[in-house]
Design a protein around this motif. Structure first.
Motif, mmCIF file in Angstrom:
data_model
loop_
_atom_site.group_PDB
_atom_site.id
_atom_site.type_symbol
_atom_site.label_atom_id
_atom_site.label_comp_id
_atom_site.label_asym_id
_atom_site.label_seq_id
_atom_site.Cartn_x
_atom_site.Cartn_y
_atom_site.Cartn_z
ATOM 1 N N SER A 194 0.537 2.674 3.346
ATOM 2 C CA SER A 194 -0.516 2.932 4.561
ATOM 3 C C SER A 194 -0.603 4.449 4.793
ATOM 4 C CB SER A 194 0.104 2.309 5.790
ATOM 5 O OG SER A 194 0.166 1.090 5.682
ATOM 6 N N ALA A 195 0.347 5.302 4.177
ATOM 7 C CA ALA A 195 0.236 6.833 4.483
ATOM 8 C C ALA A 195 1.476 7.355 3.653
ATOM 9 C CB ALA A 195 0.332 7.120 5.910
ATOM 10 N N VAL A 196 1.072 8.561 3.649
ATOM 11 C CA VAL A 196 2.373 9.547 2.778
ATOM 12 C C VAL A 196 2.427 10.777 3.679
ATOM 13 C CG1 VAL A 196 2.729 11.118 0.740
ATOM 14 C CG2 VAL A 196 1.111 9.127 0.517
ATOM 15 N N ALA A 197 4.006 10.778 3.942
ATOM 16 C CA ALA A 197 4.562 11.881 4.952
ATOM 17 C C ALA A 197 5.238 12.635 4.027
ATOM 18 C CB ALA A 197 5.085 11.036 6.016
ATOM 19 N N THR A 198 5.083 13.939 4.455
ATOM 20 C CA THR A 198 5.852 15.148 3.551
ATOM 21 C C THR A 198 6.038 16.118 4.445
ATOM 22 O OG1 THR A 198 4.351 14.288 1.596
ATOM 23 C CG2 THR A 198 5.645 16.462 1.572
ATOM 24 N N PHE A 228 2.333 18.173 -4.592
ATOM 25 C CA PHE A 228 2.599 16.608 -5.450
ATOM 26 C C PHE A 228 1.969 15.683 -4.257
ATOM 27 C CE2 PHE A 228 4.616 12.692 -5.807
ATOM 28 C CZ PHE A 228 4.745 12.560 -7.184
ATOM 29 N N SER A 229 2.083 15.925 -3.120
ATOM 30 C CA SER A 229 1.679 14.862 -2.116
ATOM 31 C C SER A 229 0.248 14.971 -1.935
ATOM 32 C CB SER A 229 2.300 15.123 -0.696
ATOM 33 O OG SER A 229 3.785 15.016 -0.885
ATOM 34 N N LEU A 230 -0.408 16.045 -1.978
ATOM 35 C CA LEU A 230 -1.882 16.302 -1.782
ATOM 36 C C LEU A 230 -2.677 15.644 -2.990
ATOM 37 C CD1 LEU A 230 -2.301 19.601 -0.119
ATOM 38 C CD2 LEU A 230 -2.493 17.092 1.043
ATOM 39 N N ASN A 231 -2.194 15.887 -4.071
ATOM 40 C CA ASN A 231 -2.562 15.230 -5.375
ATOM 41 C C ASN A 231 -2.504 13.649 -5.365
ATOM 42 O OD1 ASN A 231 -3.414 17.413 -6.779
ATOM 43 N ND2 ASN A 231 -1.332 17.754 -7.660
ATOM 44 N N PHE A 232 -1.353 13.134 -4.847
ATOM 45 C CA PHE A 232 -1.075 11.794 -4.932
ATOM 46 C C PHE A 232 -1.972 11.042 -3.736
ATOM 47 C CE2 PHE A 232 1.012 7.976 -3.291
ATOM 48 C CZ PHE A 232 1.622 7.586 -4.219
ATOM 49 N N VAL A 233 -2.189 11.473 -2.516
ATOM 50 C CA VAL A 233 -3.150 11.134 -1.407
ATOM 51 C C VAL A 233 -4.498 11.145 -1.837
ATOM 52 C CG1 VAL A 233 -1.646 11.426 0.587
ATOM 53 C CG2 VAL A 233 -3.069 13.103 -0.122
ATOM 54 N N LYS A 234 -4.972 12.100 -2.683
ATOM 55 C CA LYS A 234 -6.248 12.287 -3.218
ATOM 56 C C LYS A 234 -6.590 10.967 -4.106
ATOM 57 C CE LYS A 234 -7.604 16.864 -1.978
ATOM 58 N NZ LYS A 234 -6.578 17.865 -1.685
ATOM 59 N N LEU A 235 -5.497 11.270 -5.221
ATOM 60 C CA LEU A 235 -5.702 9.999 -6.116
ATOM 61 C C LEU A 235 -5.734 8.567 -5.656
ATOM 62 C CD1 LEU A 235 -5.717 9.758 -9.243
ATOM 63 C CD2 LEU A 235 -3.155 9.448 -8.830
ATOM 64 N N HIS A 236 -4.974 8.336 -4.651
ATOM 65 C CA HIS A 236 -4.974 7.073 -4.084
ATOM 66 C C HIS A 236 -5.710 6.648 -2.888
ATOM 67 C CE1 HIS A 236 -2.139 6.124 -7.251
ATOM 68 N NE2 HIS A 236 -1.420 7.219 -6.978
ATOM 69 N N ILE A 285 -2.124 12.074 11.931
ATOM 70 C CA ILE A 285 -2.374 11.583 10.583
ATOM 71 C C ILE A 285 -3.828 12.176 10.021
ATOM 72 C CG2 ILE A 285 -3.160 9.458 9.839
ATOM 73 C CD1 ILE A 285 -1.372 7.934 12.372
ATOM 74 N N LEU A 286 -3.809 12.715 9.105
ATOM 75 C CA LEU A 286 -4.799 13.487 8.385
ATOM 76 C C LEU A 286 -5.507 12.567 7.374
ATOM 77 C CD1 LEU A 286 -3.372 17.021 7.858
ATOM 78 C CD2 LEU A 286 -4.310 16.005 10.104
ATOM 79 N N SER A 287 -6.732 12.717 7.023
ATOM 80 C CA SER A 287 -7.438 12.143 5.986
ATOM 81 C C SER A 287 -7.011 12.798 4.513
ATOM 82 C CB SER A 287 -8.910 12.166 6.107
ATOM 83 O OG SER A 287 -9.639 12.832 5.105
#
Ligand code: KG4
Ligand code: ZN
Length: 427
Positions: A105-109, A125-133, A372-374
């Motif tokens: 549902s979300a990634v928290a970093t 790493f996290s920003l790439n991950f949330v963009k990809l998914h 919670i950010l987009s």
């Protein structure tokens, strides 16, 4: 209240992963899932957690051994190790959870505070991950995560007092909500874990057979058990400052001077193990513990004077690496028993840095819909954000209040300790 399952360890990994996989499958329909990522200092951690606080999978890589050998954290080395490990650690946590990226549902970093180079790796790493998914992103304040971890393990209601003591932090705050902290005091120079690490290095404890593979703080605790603290008397820090701040640099200076004197007396070079290491360890540990306990006592008195804690079950939560020290816990217990507070320390594995505490903070934020950010939003890390940020959040209580109120509180407490039966004999 919250269910808890320990992580899949090497060896038992396959078996647990299967169980958790089924469990995760059942839960995915009813519970939102958060991936937490931590890289603020020298641990690369990741964990997948469901909304109830159940740890579905986790993985942790510690750099401590490397930094122990180099005599402290070299930021570029920490960055390289985070970079080398983060992909594997996140993948392991995901695999152990049996959860797919699409089910998150979300990634928290962690984005603050910490070492810039280390934070940068986790955030990129996290920003790439949330963009990809295409997942929402929850930026996490490392100190808030430490402070709230206890709520994953048992129901602790706001407000409560929190003491965070580790290699990088030393602070006292009133936790009033998941994003509402009143900072009562913080270190003016170094953190207690840092002080003990430096004393241990100056004593060359890495050469001691009992201490070669452990942190300085742990080494001090182990050696102190066979030492006589009264052989060295260190002046307690900040005796004339009636506030809740900490200072450990002056104490470290006193310890260093005593070590130098002993080396001269014994006619040995710096780097040789002294015959009195146990006594120095015991005296150092006692001085650190007393200072922490004294400031905590003052913070409790302040909270009581201002009616900031609930009358029912007022609680002190202690976390951070130094909170695993049993001597410090024992002294803090005397303080809480004397003042009528309930003392809660999470188990050591949750006191130190890990991905679980970040995932939990993400869960708390997700549940309250806060921060919670987009995946399209710009996010930066902030290495030294926390003191100004936490101060900004103080409402109605000016900065000077702890010192003013506590100057009085402290004096009256010396005459007649509140709670009455046990006298504080720490200082
Ligand atoms: O929380 P942590 O893993 O990392 C951060 O600093 O954020 O804490 C590590 C610190 C080190 O300085 C270590 O010496 C100290 O916690 N520490 C201890 C003990 N175990 C770890 N200090 C005193 N007694 C211990 N048993
Ligand atoms: Zn930490």
């Amino acid at each position: 209240m919250f269910a808890f399952k320990a992580s899949a360890q090497q060896g038992t990994h396959m078996f647990r992963a299967k169980i958790l996989s089924k469990c995760a499958f059942r839960r995915k329909m009813s519970s939102r899932l958060v991936l937490g990522i931590e890289t603020s200092c020298d641990e690369t951690g990741a964990a997948v957690m469901d909304e109830t606080g159940l740890i579905l999978g986790e993985s942790l890589h510690s750099q401590k051994e490397v930094h122990l050998k180099t005599g402290g954290i070299i930021p570029t080395v920490a960055q390289r190790l985070h970079r080398e490990n983060i992909g594997r650690i996140v993948q392991e946590a995901m695999e152990r959870s049996g959860v797919t990226q699409s089910q998150l549902s979300a990634v928290a970093t962690t984005v603050k505070p910490g070492l810039a180079l280390s934070l940068g790796i986790g955030l990129d790493f996290s920003l790439n991950f949330v963009k990809l998914h295409q997942k929402p992103f929850i930026p996490i304040h490392h100190m808030e995560a430490h402070a709230l971890t206890v709520r994953m393990l048992q129901p602790v209601v706001f407000p409560f007092l929190v003491l965070l003591v580790s290699g990088g932090h030393s602070l006292l705050a009133l936790a009033r909500g998941i994003d509402d902290f009143l900072l009562l005091g913080q270190t003016l120079d170094e953190a207690p874990g840092d002080t003990m690490d430096k004393v241990a290095r100056r004593l060359s404890l890495i050469k001691h057979p009992k201490c070669s593979m452990i942190s300085g703080g742990q080494a001090i605790e182990i050696l102190a058990r066979d030492g006589n603290r009264l052989k060295f008397l260190f002046k307690p820090p900040m005796g004339a400052h009636y506030d809740c701040n900490f200072s450990f640099a002056g104490l470290r200076n006193q310890v260093t001077m005593s070590i130098q004197k002993k080396e001269e007396e014994e006619g040995v070079e710096q780097g040789t193990l002294l015959s009195c290491v146990n006594d120095i360890a015991a005296a150092t540990q006692h001085a650190v513990a007393s200072h922490i306990a004294k400031r905590t006592h003052r913070a409790i008195l302040f909270c009581k004077a201002k009616d900031l804690l609930p009358s029912c079950n007022p609680t002190l939560v202690v976390s951070g690496g130094v909170a695993s020290n049993q001597y410090i816990r024992k002294i803090l217990k005397i303080v809480t028993d004397t003042t009528g507070l309930h003392l809660l320390c999470p188990p050591s594995k949750f006191c130190t840095d890990n991905g679980v505490m970040i995932a939990w903070n993400g869960v708390e934020r997700l549940r309250e819909g806060k921060g919670i950010l987009s995946h399209t939003e710009e996010v930066n890390y902030e290495p030294k954000c926390w003191d100004s940020q936490w101060r900004d959040r103080q409402t109605g209580i000016p900065d000077c209040m702890p010192s003013c109120a506590l100057a009085a509180g402290d004096e009256s407490s010396r005459r007649k300790p509140s709670g009455g039966r046990r006298r504080l004999v720490l200082w």
